[in-house]
Design a protein around this motif. Structure first.
Motif, short mmCIF file in Angstrom:
data_model
loop_
_atom_site.label_atom_id
_atom_site.label_comp_id
_atom_site.label_asym_id
_atom_site.label_seq_id
_atom_site.Cartn_x
_atom_site.Cartn_y
_atom_site.Cartn_z
N UNK A 26 7.97 12.47 -0.78
CA UNK A 26 7.32 11.17 -0.82
C UNK A 26 8.06 10.11 -0.41
N UNK A 27 9.52 10.46 -0.44
CA UNK A 27 10.60 9.54 -0.10
C UNK A 27 11.16 9.83 1.23
N UNK A 28 10.43 10.43 1.90
CA UNK A 28 11.16 10.64 3.34
C UNK A 28 12.57 11.32 3.28
N UNK A 29 12.74 12.30 1.99
CA UNK A 29 14.13 12.91 1.96
C UNK A 29 14.02 14.24 1.85
N UNK A 40 0.70 -1.33 -0.07
CA UNK A 40 -0.09 0.05 0.04
C UNK A 40 0.82 1.34 -0.14
N UNK A 41 2.03 1.28 0.33
CA UNK A 41 3.07 2.40 0.71
C UNK A 41 3.35 2.79 -0.97
N UNK A 42 3.23 1.80 -1.88
CA UNK A 42 3.45 1.95 -3.26
C UNK A 42 2.35 2.09 -3.99
N UNK A 43 1.16 2.45 -3.40
CA UNK A 43 -0.32 2.52 -3.98
C UNK A 43 -0.50 1.34 -4.89
N UNK A 99 11.09 3.35 2.37
CA UNK A 99 10.55 3.49 0.87
C UNK A 99 11.85 4.13 -0.02
N UNK A 100 12.05 5.40 0.65
CA UNK A 100 13.04 6.32 -0.05
C UNK A 100 14.42 5.51 0.02
N UNK A 101 14.77 4.98 1.02
CA UNK A 101 16.10 4.18 1.30
C UNK A 101 16.08 3.13 0.29
N UNK A 133 8.03 6.14 4.86
CA UNK A 133 8.22 6.52 3.76
C UNK A 133 9.89 6.64 3.54
N UNK A 134 10.37 6.89 4.64
CA UNK A 134 12.11 6.95 4.75
C UNK A 134 12.57 5.53 4.28
N UNK A 181 1.27 8.27 -4.17
CA UNK A 181 1.95 7.04 -3.82
C UNK A 181 1.81 5.97 -5.08
N UNK A 234 5.93 8.89 8.70
CA UNK A 234 7.28 9.29 8.24
C UNK A 234 8.34 8.08 8.08
N UNK A 255 4.60 6.78 -7.36
CA UNK A 255 5.89 6.18 -6.64
C UNK A 255 5.91 4.68 -7.07
#
Lengths: 230, 230
Positions: B88-91, A87-90, A132-134, A129-130, B129, A126, B132
Motif C-alpha cells: 500500500x506504500x509502494x514498497x 484521496x490517496x489517504x482515504x 505516499x510510501x516515501x 503509492x510510491x 487507504x 503505482x 493508511x
DNA sequence: AAAAGACTTTGCGTAAGATCAAACTTCCGA
DNA sequence: TCGGAAGTTTGATCTTACGCAAAGTCTTTT
C-alpha cells in the motif's frame, strides 16, 4: 488558467514513467495550470479537498499550525511531485496546509477525476503509492530523529534533506534553491530561530555553510553528514 | 496453521464493512492464521515483504531501531487493523519492525494476493487507504507534538492514545490492555525511562493514574487531557 | 533619504530533562 | 526457596537549548 503543456517535457517525471504518451496526454488535457508567488497558500488544513496538484516548478512547504499558533513544517515537496492528494489517504479533507516556498508553477485536477485516474492508469496508481510510501518513510525518520537526536544533528539533517531535494550546485557549494529563514529551519526541526542562528554562525565560522539573509549554501556536505550522526 | 474462521465474527471489522459475505469468505479462505506470544517479532525492518497481516487479537508495536541501538516506537496497531501492508506504500520491503505487545492472534496472506484484493474488492481498497491515511495523520501529530510539546504533555497524550485505542474499562479506571513498561512509554515519547517513572510517580500521588509493574491504569482521563494541552 | 519592517545575531540566566548512580521490588526459573 | 534477572524508584549532578532582551543588518516603502 490554461496553458499549452508540452508532454515531452513532463513525460520524464517519475509520476508518468509508467504511462504511455496517449495516457499522459489524456491526463494533462484535463489539468488546469497556475502560477503563484512565494508564500501563497494553495490550500489550508481541514478544507474539503476539491483538487489535487502536481508541482511543476518551485517548492511547497507543508505546514501544520498548533492550537496556540505555532507552526510546524512536516514536509517539503520538490518540483515534479504530487501534493494535496487527500484521496490517496482515504480523506476528503486536506490534512495540512500547503504554502509555496518560492514562486511556483503547478497543475491541478478536480478530485472527482482521481478515482478514474487510479483505475484507468495502473502506472499512475503505482507511482502515487510510491510517493505516499516515501513520505511516510520520511515522516517516520523525522519521528526517530526528534526522539533520539540533538538539535545540532537535526538541523544538520534538515539542511541535507533540503539540499538533496532541491539543491542547486554553485561554485561555493550547494545552495538551497528557495528563500529560507532561520525561523523556517526552526519550524522544520522543532527548535527556535535563536538556536538555528547560533548554530549557523558557528558552522559559518567552520566553513561548513555560507548563509545570508533567507539563503543558505552548504559548502561542505560531507562534514555535515558527519555532524548529522550515524 | 489453518483455523476455522467464523466470518460472522470478522464481518463487523471496518476493513470488511464495505464487502459482501461472499467476498469476505473468499478473502478469509486464503488466510493463514497464527498465534504468537508477547514480544514476538512478526517481521523485521528491511526484510522483503512476503506477507501482509490482519491483527485479530492483541496489540502490535511498530518499532524502528537507530544505528546505535536505540528503539523508537512509531505506532501501536490495535486489534482489527491491517499491518505489514508494504504494498500500500509502494514498497517491497517492511519499513519497520513489528513486535507483539501481548499474546496475539493474526491472519496473513502472501503479498502476491494484494493486488488482486485491491482490484477485485474496491471496498477493501477504500478501507485500506483509510487506514493508511489515519496512520499518516497520527504520525503527523506525533511530529507536531515532538516539535512543540514538553515531555509531560507528550506522555499524557501517549497514554491517552493507548487508552483510547486499546483501553479496558475497570472499576479503578481505564487500563491499558497489554503489558507496558516505563521503558516502552519512553520509547513512544522520545524520553528516558527515568523521566517516565518520575512522572508516573507524581501522577500516582495525584490520583491521576495507578501503575504497577508493566501495567498502567488511567484513573482520571479528563485531567490527563488537560495536562496534554489544548 | 528617512523610516519602518523584516530578518539576524549575540549575550545572559534559567529550567527542563538527560545522565549517572544506587537501592529497591517483583517475578521467574533452577 | 534461593538467586538472579527484569523492572522501578529516587537522588544528585550536569548539559542542552530555551526564553528573554537588546542591538545590529538588510530591504522595502513613502
Amino acid at each position: 488558467m490554461s496553458l499549452k503543456l508540452d508532454e515531452s517535457l513532463l513525460a520524464p517525471l517519475p509520476l508518468f514513467s509508467l504511462l504511455e504518451r496517449g495516457q499522459i496526454r489524456a491526463i494533462l488535457d484535463q489539468a488546469v495550470s497556475r502560477r503563484a508567488d512565494a508564500e501563497t497558500v494553495v490550500f489550508g488544513e481541514g478544507e474539503t479537498a476539491e483538487r489535487f496538484y502536481l508541482l511543476l516548478d518551485g517548492t511547497i512547504r507543508v505546514v501544520k499550525v498548533t492550537p496556540d499558533g505555532e507552526q510546524v513544517t512536516s514536509l517539503h515537496i520538490p518540483a515534479g511531485e504530487l501534493f494535496g492528494i487527500a484521496p490517496a489517504l482515504g480523506r476528503d479533507t486536506y490534512p495540512a496546509t500547503a504554502v509555496t516556498a518560492s514562486e511556483s508553477l503547478f497543475l491541478s485536477w478536480p478530485i472527482s477525476l482521481w478515482h478514474g485516474f487510479i483505475a484507468d492508469y495502473p502506472g499512475f496508481a503505482t507511482q502515487t503509492y510510491k510517493t505516499v510510501g516515501a513520505r511516510v518513510n520520511e515522516m517516520n525518520n523525522r519521528i526517530v530523529e526528534m526522539s533520539t537526536q540533538h538539535v545540532e544533528q537535526r538541523i544538520a539533517r534538515a539542511l541535507l534533506r533540503l539540499v538533496n531535494q532541491s539543491g542547486r550546485r554553485t561554485d561555493a557549494g550547494i545552495e538551497i534553491s528557495f528563500p529560507i529563514t532561520r525561523q523556517d529551519v526552526s519550524e522544520m526541526t522543532g527548535t527556535t530561530l535563536h538556536t538555528v542562528s547560533r548554530l549557523l554562525s558557528a558552522w559559518e565560522k567552520d566553513g561548513l555553510v555560507n548563509s545570508k539573509r533567507k539563503k543558505i549554501v552548504v559548502c561542505d556536505p560531507h562534514r555535515l553528514v558527519v555532524l548529522g550522526g550515524t
